[in-house]
Write a protein that holds these residues in place. Sequence first.
Motif, mmCIF file in Angstrom:
data_model
loop_
_atom_site.group_PDB
_atom_site.id
_atom_site.type_symbol
_atom_site.label_atom_id
_atom_site.label_comp_id
_atom_site.label_asym_id
_atom_site.label_seq_id
_atom_site.Cartn_x
_atom_site.Cartn_y
_atom_site.Cartn_z
ATOM 1 N N PHE A 68 0.832 -1.205 0.000
ATOM 2 C CA PHE A 68 0.000 0.000 0.000
ATOM 3 C C PHE A 68 0.869 1.258 0.000
ATOM 4 N N ARG A 69 1.919 1.278 0.788
ATOM 5 C CA ARG A 69 2.776 2.468 0.827
ATOM 6 C C ARG A 69 3.397 2.740 -0.545
ATOM 7 N N GLU A 70 3.762 1.668 -1.211
ATOM 8 C CA GLU A 70 4.394 1.810 -2.520
ATOM 9 C C GLU A 70 3.427 2.391 -3.533
ATOM 10 N N ARG A 71 2.120 2.021 -3.412
ATOM 11 C CA ARG A 71 1.152 2.428 -4.433
ATOM 12 C C ARG A 71 0.332 3.657 -4.042
ATOM 13 N N THR A 72 0.085 3.868 -2.767
ATOM 14 C CA THR A 72 -0.848 4.935 -2.374
ATOM 15 C C THR A 72 -0.262 5.902 -1.352
ATOM 16 N N ARG A 73 0.906 5.586 -0.797
ATOM 17 C CA ARG A 73 1.506 6.367 0.281
ATOM 18 C C ARG A 73 0.658 6.354 1.555
ATOM 19 N N HIS A 74 -0.286 5.485 1.603
ATOM 20 C CA HIS A 74 -1.085 5.274 2.814
ATOM 21 C C HIS A 74 -0.985 3.799 3.186
ATOM 22 N N ARG A 75 -1.333 3.504 4.404
ATOM 23 C CA ARG A 75 -1.293 2.113 4.846
ATOM 24 C C ARG A 75 -2.492 1.822 5.741
ATOM 25 N N PRO A 76 -3.023 0.592 5.693
ATOM 26 C CA PRO A 76 -4.113 0.231 6.597
ATOM 27 C C PRO A 76 -3.601 0.034 8.026
ATOM 28 N N ASN A 77 -4.477 0.219 8.985
ATOM 29 C CA ASN A 77 -4.147 -0.004 10.388
ATOM 30 C C ASN A 77 -4.355 -1.482 10.746
ATOM 31 N N VAL A 78 -3.839 -1.867 11.893
ATOM 32 C CA VAL A 78 -4.044 -3.224 12.415
ATOM 33 C C VAL A 78 -5.108 -3.160 13.501
ATOM 34 N N ASP A 79 -6.137 -3.983 13.367
ATOM 35 C CA ASP A 79 -7.222 -4.077 14.359
ATOM 36 C C ASP A 79 -7.493 -5.569 14.595
ATOM 37 N N LEU A 80 -7.037 -6.069 15.718
ATOM 38 C CA LEU A 80 -7.129 -7.506 15.957
ATOM 39 C C LEU A 80 -8.542 -7.964 16.315
ATOM 40 N N SER A 81 -9.403 -7.048 16.762
ATOM 41 C CA SER A 81 -10.740 -7.478 17.203
ATOM 42 C C SER A 81 -11.768 -7.418 16.070
ATOM 43 N N ARG A 82 -11.854 -6.282 15.346
ATOM 44 C CA ARG A 82 -12.855 -6.159 14.289
ATOM 45 C C ARG A 82 -12.252 -5.473 13.063
ATOM 46 N N PRO A 83 -11.362 -6.135 12.374
ATOM 47 C CA PRO A 83 -10.752 -5.507 11.190
ATOM 48 C C PRO A 83 -11.724 -5.502 10.010
ATOM 49 N N ASP A 84 -11.445 -4.644 9.038
ATOM 50 C CA ASP A 84 -12.233 -4.661 7.799
ATOM 51 C C ASP A 84 -12.043 -5.992 7.071
ATOM 52 N N ILE A 85 -10.819 -6.480 7.029
ATOM 53 C CA ILE A 85 -10.587 -7.817 6.488
ATOM 54 C C ILE A 85 -9.630 -8.563 7.417
ATOM 55 N N ARG A 86 -9.881 -9.847 7.557
ATOM 56 C CA ARG A 86 -8.996 -10.704 8.339
ATOM 57 C C ARG A 86 -8.367 -11.699 7.371
ATOM 58 N N ILE A 87 -7.036 -11.733 7.337
ATOM 59 C CA ILE A 87 -6.304 -12.591 6.397
ATOM 60 C C ILE A 87 -5.864 -13.854 7.127
ATOM 61 N N ASN A 88 -6.111 -14.988 6.497
ATOM 62 C CA ASN A 88 -5.719 -16.272 7.065
ATOM 63 C C ASN A 88 -4.700 -16.934 6.147
ATOM 64 N N VAL A 89 -3.566 -17.343 6.703
ATOM 65 C CA VAL A 89 -2.551 -18.092 5.969
ATOM 66 C C VAL A 89 -2.414 -19.450 6.656
ATOM 67 N N HIS A 90 -2.685 -20.490 5.911
ATOM 68 C CA HIS A 90 -2.580 -21.835 6.472
ATOM 69 C C HIS A 90 -1.504 -22.610 5.732
#
Length: 700
Positions: A68-90
């Motif tokens: 995101f920083r590379e493309r928009t100069r902005h970055r998403p925040n981290v929210d462990l309880s209720r994020p906009d998206i939760r990413i799962n890597v298995h």
Amino acid sequence: LLLRLQSFPPGPPDELYGAARQVPWEDHVRPDGSIAVEVTSAITQGPLEDLNTHYAEQRVKDAIVDRFRERTRHRPNVDLSRPDIRINVHLAPGEAALSLDLAGQALHKRGYRLEGGEAPLKENLAAAILMRCRWPAIARRGGTLMDPLCGSGTLLIEGALMAGDVAPGLFRDYYGFLGWLGFESAPWRDLLREATARRDEGLAHLPPVYGFDADRRAVGAARANARRAGLAGRIILEQRDLSALTPPATEPGLVMTNPPYGKRLGDLDNLVPLYEMLGERLRRSFSGWEAAVFTGNPQLSAHLGLRARRVNVFYNGPILCKLLVFDIGTRATEEAARRASPLRAASATPAAEPPLSAAAEMFANRLRKNARHLRRWAEREGITCYRVYDTDLPEYAVAVDIYGEWAHIQEYAPPTTVDPVKARRRVRDVVSVVPEVLQIAPERVVLKVRRPQRGREQYQRFRNEGHFIEATEGGLRFLVNLTDYLDTGLFLDHRPTRQLIRQMAEGRRFLNLFAYTGSATVYAAAGGALSTTTVDLSPTYLDWARRNLDLNGFSGPEHGLVRAECTEWLREAVRGNGTGPRSAAARERGRAAGGPRRAAVGSQTGPGLYDLIFMDPPTFSNSRSMQAVLDIQRDHSQLIRDCIALLAPEGTLLFSTNFRRFKLDLQLVADFNVVDITRQTVPPDFARNPHIHRCYRITR
């Protein structure tokens, strides 16, 4: 619910960083949105078996932020309880899957339960149990749902939602897809409107739902949960004891409950009566109903006295549980009830007492014979408390004592190899037979379970009723308590030993160590002892000893009570060598501990303090007030030597122990005059159990 975005070979965290950075995250979350990452691994061997998943999560998060920083100069925040998206890597052998978690959090979290009680079922497990019990079909015909041990109400709420056609997640205000850029809100709003309409229609025809619990706080939690689920006023919740359970005037349906089963809630022995009461209430009052009990302890379910029509296995977390389904009132359940209860067959109307089993008749006959023989002996001796039965028949492993107009039953805890249903049935036989044979009112029969005591269990109260009755023995009076403690305050097998103390006490200075409630001291005082010193660590027992002395008129200053740990007290007395049994510092510790402040007469008379000593230590003791653990087999030699050091030249020590495997230190026999007087100190009511104690007379 995982939406797979990409698959790639599993690798270390830096390789995960590279793979995650290739994903077009700008298609899934806004630059100023929020994310959370979870990495799980099923790899158990190879270079990735010790993967630090927290570090891997950090690297995946870095990949998303850097893109995101590379493309928009902005970055998403981290929210462990209720994020906009939760990413799962298995990570699995051969493949790593990167996905979006569209649920966002566990789907069993419906959104209504904030108060779960001490050991609640998960909502999805409760729903699965109800499905297995055919609750939807019962609800469609208008049947009633009842939980007599409802706790926080999860079973009832899930049952009401199911019967009311309420979508399980309708109350959730958060899902993992709500902040996802691929989410289309219009179809979701249509689904919510449909679900709400179905709920309103379904709840208008909700069948009766009842919940009861003896715990007021549990009922309050159930009401709060029901209110959040939109079921306020639709589930009837009341505080009610299980013994008062009766069916409502509604269509019979399903009694479904999840009673405690000794894994996290409740002690196993205390739960047996609960299961017995549940089975009795179901058999007696719920004919025509279906019933289901969910338990993690099949041993307890045997005490229901019901035969299951079907058994299903579930896991409640790691605990293997069984769901037992019953048809109440069928021939099978009536037959199971008849076999489970020898006292009374359960039915809707009172029934005549069934005849006793052959084994119970044998117990009754033996008890009757013993009581007839011993009653005449007790009357001659002026004794109102004595033993009438002690495991005479191996099947009935109990001891039965008479205390005036009361009966005291001690069940010896059966080994695990004994069928728990048979063991419980035999105890019921005993409780049924004793009042009739001994002509004692049933409400004056006290039952306890006696098992080997561990740690501080030996000092714990059973109850706190404080109810004392008076017992008479040898013309003396003693207070006994049948309910609050494992022992009653008067060791019946020591009756002849106490009489021997009485005969030897005249003009002597008497010391009672590990004195318990001071009964031996009362006998010494009655025998004309010049002075008595009573030593025990427990302030409760010392106060009891004082009351026993006062009850018999021995309240003068010559009768001293000392609160101290006896082994320490003895060591101090021997070290003092003429300065008295307790140093000033020790006496000050006793006063600070709140013990009796009556000093022992004779405590300043120098060596040869006592002419008669009685010592009856416990087999094992590790009270928190003790500095060391007492083991009588290991420590008896030193205890006896310390006592001998305090004896006058012509003095006598009476040493007693209830340790069945006790072996006297042979060196003591060489150093002192030791006479085994066990046989003459076992009373007639204990003749069937001659190993009840060992007793020795020891002199210099």
